[in-house]
Design an enzyme around this catalytic site. Structure first.
Site, PDB file in Angstrom:
ATOM      1  N   LYS A  53     -41.225 -18.024 -78.539  1.00 54.98           N
ATOM      2  CA  LYS A  53     -40.092 -17.381 -77.408  1.00 54.98           C
ATOM      3  C   LYS A  53     -40.495 -18.233 -76.165  1.00 54.98           C
ATOM      4  O   LYS A  53     -41.708 -18.271 -76.012  1.00 54.98           O
ATOM      5  CB  LYS A  53     -40.200 -15.796 -77.468  1.00 54.98           C
ATOM      6  N   GLY A 107     -33.004 -11.658 -73.751  1.00 51.58           N
ATOM      7  CA  GLY A 107     -31.965 -11.832 -74.271  1.00 51.58           C
ATOM      8  C   GLY A 107     -31.543 -12.707 -75.374  1.00 51.58           C
ATOM      9  O   GLY A 107     -30.586 -13.242 -75.663  1.00 51.58           O
ATOM     10  N   LYS A 135     -45.122 -12.569 -84.535  1.00 56.21           N
ATOM     11  CA  LYS A 135     -44.893 -12.260 -86.031  1.00 56.21           C
ATOM     12  C   LYS A 135     -43.298 -11.968 -85.973  1.00 56.21           C
ATOM     13  O   LYS A 135     -42.914 -11.504 -84.965  1.00 56.21           O
ATOM     14  CB  LYS A 135     -45.733 -11.282 -86.481  1.00 56.21           C
ATOM     15  N   HIS A 158     -33.019  -2.556 -82.813  1.00 55.80           N
ATOM     16  CA  HIS A 158     -33.159  -2.688 -81.405  1.00 55.80           C
ATOM     17  C   HIS A 158     -33.002  -1.367 -80.855  1.00 55.80           C
ATOM     18  O   HIS A 158     -31.794  -0.807 -80.860  1.00 55.80           O
ATOM     19  CB  HIS A 158     -32.214  -3.764 -80.825  1.00 55.80           C
ATOM     20  N   ARG A 208     -32.679  -3.536 -64.553  1.00 51.63           N
ATOM     21  CA  ARG A 208     -31.376  -3.295 -63.921  1.00 51.63           C
ATOM     22  C   ARG A 208     -30.518  -1.945 -64.498  1.00 51.63           C
ATOM     23  O   ARG A 208     -31.143  -1.659 -65.713  1.00 51.63           O
ATOM     24  CB  ARG A 208     -30.391  -4.690 -64.205  1.00 51.63           C
TER      25      ARG A 208
HETATM   26  C1  MV4 Z   1     -37.711 -10.731 -82.318  1.00 54.81           C
HETATM   27  C2  MV4 Z   1     -37.261 -10.633 -83.456  1.00 54.81           C
HETATM   28  C3  MV4 Z   1     -37.936 -10.490 -84.679  1.00 54.81           C
HETATM   29  N1  MV4 Z   1     -39.169 -10.627 -84.576  1.00 54.81           N
HETATM   30  N2  MV4 Z   1     -39.097 -10.657 -82.203  1.00 54.81           N
HETATM   31  C4  MV4 Z   1     -33.737 -11.117 -79.657  1.00 54.81           C
HETATM   32  C5  MV4 Z   1     -33.495 -10.886 -78.223  1.00 54.81           C
HETATM   33  C6  MV4 Z   1     -34.699 -11.017 -77.647  1.00 54.81           C
HETATM   34  N3  MV4 Z   1     -35.050  -9.836 -76.803  1.00 54.81           N
HETATM   35  C7  MV4 Z   1     -35.544 -11.089 -78.786  1.00 54.81           C
HETATM   36  N4  MV4 Z   1     -34.963 -10.785 -79.989  1.00 54.81           N
HETATM   37  C8  MV4 Z   1     -35.494 -10.842 -81.140  1.00 54.81           C
HETATM   38  N5  MV4 Z   1     -36.963 -10.795 -81.235  1.00 54.81           N
HETATM   39  C9  MV4 Z   1     -39.488 -10.856 -83.260  1.00 54.81           C
HETATM   40  N6  MV4 Z   1     -41.040 -10.890 -83.113  1.00 54.81           N
HETATM   41  C10 MV4 Z   1     -35.680 -10.361 -83.613  1.00 54.81           C
HETATM   42  C11 MV4 Z   1     -34.943 -10.769 -82.500  1.00 54.81           C
HETATM   43  C12 MV4 Z   1     -33.482 -10.575 -82.433  1.00 54.81           C
HETATM   44  C13 MV4 Z   1     -32.983  -9.534 -82.119  1.00 54.81           C
HETATM   45  C14 MV4 Z   1     -33.512  -8.492 -81.103  1.00 54.81           C
HETATM   46  C15 MV4 Z   1     -32.758  -7.145 -80.756  1.00 54.81           C
HETATM   47  C16 MV4 Z   1     -31.463  -7.261 -81.070  1.00 54.81           C
HETATM   48  C17 MV4 Z   1     -30.783  -8.285 -81.812  1.00 54.81           C
HETATM   49  C18 MV4 Z   1     -31.652  -9.367 -82.073  1.00 54.81           C
HETATM   50  C19 MV4 Z   1     -30.885 -10.405 -83.051  1.00 54.81           C
HETATM   51  C20 MV4 Z   1     -31.494 -11.441 -83.496  1.00 54.81           C
HETATM   52  C21 MV4 Z   1     -32.937 -11.559 -83.470  1.00 54.81           C
END
Ligand code: MV4
Length: 444
Positions: A158, A164, A201, A208, A291
């Site tokens: 990331k 987002g 990981k 979420h 926010r």
């Molecule tokens: C992740 C994840 C799985 N594992 N991190 C997407 C938005 C960003 N804020 C971080 N995100 C994610 N991080 C780990 N370690 C999956 C996502 C993710 C996701 C997270 C929340 C809502 C929708 C999503 C859609 C795809 C991936």
């Protein structure tokens, strides 16, 4: 108390802020682009200033124009809403330097939480569970491979400056790492001017879930429970609800307390949201949003709090006025985001709204700045309304949303209403059994 607030935003959130100001006896200033001359936020505000051309960069993102508008109209505070300049630490600083109050957190909290890698370290030090991964940013692919070998694949890279969902790369095995590391770095450098990335990981089927928090300048922090935001597509939320059908009382309490610990650790003030991923009964800190959020109404419905009013009160130095024990969650609330988009392809559908009828009746709220004859401009976000319901139980809230969607009439443009009708009728949605993968697997 403030006598005049400038609203550095447009659309439904500008109207929502005007509504709070009216109830508090505070005058309002609307700023608008050339495309938004005929907008409701301009009509409902006491004063209005055109701050530039249609493109956001030259209007809603123009710090100098907005500050000038505040000075000309004699505003004493600025509410940034969501999007645009709401999480711009530099803007918050300029506002303060101009002897205006920024209705939001201190600039240093915005800056800290804007660096996702530092936010993660801060959460860890505050005793908030984080997803196993790197300590801070990763400098070399060898370092990434070491961490990945320890925690096991799949892993996700990331961008520290991302958030987002922007600048993320999944690696299923070590052979993916080199390419994905280079791509993630380059993308982050190009998009944010900061190529630093960190590693976690990868959770394959998380939910979420986010906690709404409030902190005042007197050291009190409370949370208003959670919002379930797993129903999203390409990181755009479609449906939010509160409470989450996945949490039990004990997990809710622990998540709330973790959110409060993070706020206290950074000296947070005003409204904020702590995002968590939740999988297999465990929750992990993901990001903090500094926010007010689009989906704040579902929290308002189940707590009877007025989040915008509280933001304004806290910004003047007043205290929160209630304790955690006094926060009660009553019933269930669901929000559907109605977008001017093709409901299957999700392509934007701007244009003239020829007919517009909103549902009313028990437990229905519509936050919108649209009216019959309104022309949806092509320059901004495609959300035209939020349809929010409240009922005693989740099942009743779904039934209420179904009838409210049936009674909502938008003609002249395409909208996501038919998509919401299909989701409300879905068996897995109705059972509350879904993850962030819901839309990828949904047949429509
Ligand atoms: C992740 C994840 C799985 N594992 N991190 C997407 C938005 C960003 N804020 C971080 N995100 C994610 N991080 C780990 N370690 C999956 C996502 C993710 C996701 C997270 C929340 C809502 C929708 C999503 C859609 C795809 C991936």
């Amino acid at each position: 108390m403030f006598s005049k607030i400038l609203i550095a935003n447009r659309g439904e959130i500008a109207l929502r802020i005007i509504a709070a100001c009216k109830e508090m006896g505070i005058k309002t200033v609307a700023v608008h682009s050339e495309a938004d001359r005929d907008s409701l936020h301009v009509r409902y505000a006491d004063d209005d200033v055109c701050i530039g051309p249609s493109v956001s960069k030259q209007s809603y993102l123009s710090i100098s124009s907005i500050i000038a508008a505040a000075e000309i109209t004699g505003a004493d505070a600025i509410h940034p809403g969501y999007g645009f300049l709401s999480e711009n630490a530099h803007f918050a600083e300029i506002v303060a330097e101009c002897n205006l109050t920024f209705i939001g957190p201190p600039a240093r909290a915005i800056r800290l939480m804007g660096d996702k890698s530092r936010a993660r370290e801060t959460a860890k030090n505050a005793g908030v569970p984080i997803i196993p991964g790197s300590e801070g940013a990763i400098r070399t692919v060898e370092e990434a491979a070491d961490v990945a070998r320890t925690i096991g694949y799949p892993v996700i890279l990331k961008a520290s400056a991302g958030g987002g969902g922007r600048g993320m790369r999944i690696c299923w095995e070590e052979s993916d790492l080199q390419t994905q590391f280079d791509t993630a770095r380059n993308e982050a450098e190009r998009a944010f001017g900061d190529g630093s990335v960190y590693l976690e990981k990868y959770l394959e089927r998380p939910r979420h879930i986010e906690i709404q928090v409030f902190a005042d300048t007197h050291g009190r922090t409370v949370h208003l429970g959670e919002r379930e935001c797993s129903i999203q597509r390409r990181h755009q939320k479609l449906i939010e609800e509160s409470p989450s059908p996945a949490l039990d009382q004990e997990t809710r309490r622990q998540m709330g307390e973790a959110a409060i610990r993070l706020c206290e650790a950074v000296g947070y003030v005003n409204a904020g949201t702590i995002e968590f991923l939740y999988q297999d009964g465990a929750f992990y800190f993901m990001e903090m949003n500094t926010r007010i959020q689009v989906e704040h109404p579902v929290t308002e419905m189940v707590t009877l709090a007025d989040i915008v009013r509280n933001q304004i009160r806290i910004a003047t130095g007043e205290n929160i006025g209630y304790t955690q024990e006094e926060v009660q969650i009553v019933g269930h609330s669901i929000e559907c985001r109605i977008n001017a988009e093709d409901p299957v392809k999700f392509t934007p559908s701007p244009g003239k709204i020829t007919a517009f009828n909103i549902p009313g009746g028990p437990g229905v709220r519509v936050d919108t700045a649209v009216y019959p004859g309104y022309v949806v401009p092509p320059y901004y976000d495609s959300m035209i309304a939020k349809l929010i319901v409240h009922a005693r139980t989740r099942d009743l809230a779904i039934a209420r949303m179904q009838r409210a969607l049936d009674m909502l009439v938008v003609e002249g443009i395409k909208t996501t209403i038919p998509l919401h009708q299909k989701i409300m009728a879905d068996e897995n949605f109705q059972k509350g059994e879904f993850s962030t993968k819901f839309m990828e697997e949904f047949k429509y």
